[in-house]
Design an enzyme around this catalytic site. Structure first.
Site, short mmCIF file in Angstrom:
data_model
loop_
_atom_site.label_atom_id
_atom_site.label_comp_id
_atom_site.label_asym_id
_atom_site.label_seq_id
_atom_site.Cartn_x
_atom_site.Cartn_y
_atom_site.Cartn_z
N ASP A 147 49.82 71.63 0.18
CA ASP A 147 49.77 73.05 -0.18
C ASP A 147 49.65 73.87 1.08
O ASP A 147 48.99 73.46 2.05
CB ASP A 147 48.57 73.33 -1.10
CG ASP A 147 48.71 72.69 -2.46
OD1 ASP A 147 49.84 72.61 -2.96
OD2 ASP A 147 47.68 72.25 -3.03
N ASP A 181 54.67 74.58 -7.03
CA ASP A 181 53.75 75.27 -7.94
C ASP A 181 54.31 76.63 -8.35
O ASP A 181 54.22 77.03 -9.52
CB ASP A 181 52.38 75.48 -7.28
CG ASP A 181 51.67 74.18 -6.95
OD1 ASP A 181 51.92 73.18 -7.64
OD2 ASP A 181 50.87 74.16 -6.00
#
Length: 216
Positions: A147, A181
């Site tokens: 991330d 995401d």
């Protein structure tokens, strides 16, 4: 192949952007390193997520394995559903949104399945190496999801009279996430916003087909 071109192209583009950005971050940044893109509001901040989307975690090693297997089963189901929708000429906008969800799920599965095998461990003091001697930091399906996108748009303090959190600091938007995401989130939100249009058109098309059958 008619009808497959745009969904396949969208999936390919999302996967390429997602994986290229993750490879770059993994090979060029250390854990918790960050740099500013636009002031203090748009940041690249490298973390690794052993669990779910937006930095959430799920139950240790067995939880990680369960989540990875669940993701694979979900992607197979979404992929089959996408094929069915294209074949049966569902609303094109709906198909593209499902393609976004499929691409996002695939992007994170690639991390979970393979990153532990092909990368060395990222630490606060050392960048990862691709295909290190002695193997990667984890086994198949036990890799971490990379991330890096962080948008802390608003920082402030709750007023003292605010229930439970009075006087505490808050940040919006605090989660750190990735392109995969984002694709899943956009796909789901678009389906929720336009669901009446998508399913109304599908209902009209089915009604027309039934009418033709009755007339014959």
């Amino acid at each position: 192949m008619k009808g497959y071109t745009k969904p396949v192209l969208l999936i390919t583009i999302i996967l390429l952007i997602d994986q290229i950005s993750k490879f770059w971050v993994k090979l060029n940044m250390t854990i918790n390193q960050q740099f500013k893109v636009i002031g203090d509001k748009v940041l690249i901040h490298f973390i690794e997520n052993p669990g779910m989307a937006y930095g959430m975690e799920f139950g240790g090693e067995y939880g990680k394995l369960f989540l990875s297997v669940f993701r694979i089963i979900a992607v197979i189901g979404i992929g089959y559903g996408l094929h069915y929708m294209i074949k049966n000429k569902y609303n094109r906008g709906f198909i593209l949104n499902v393609a976004l969800i499929f691409a996002g799920a695939m992007g994170n599965i690639i991390d979970s399945a393979f990153y532990g095998m092909i990368f060395s461990e990222s630490t606060p003091f050392q960048k990862a190496v691709l295909f290190p001697e002695g193997g990667g930091y984890a086994t198949f399906l036990h890799g971490y999801v990379v991330d890096m996108l962080h948008f802390p748009l608003i920082n402030g303090t709750f007023p003292d009279w605010f229930p439970f959190w009075g006087g505490e600091r808050f940040q919006f938007f605090s989660p750190i996430f990735n392109v995969a995401d984002s694709a899943i989130t956009v796909g789901v939100i678009m389906i929720l916003i336009f669901q009446k249009r998508y399913f109304k058109e599908e209902h009209v098309e089915n009604s027309n087909v039934n009418s033709e059958i009755v007339e014959d």
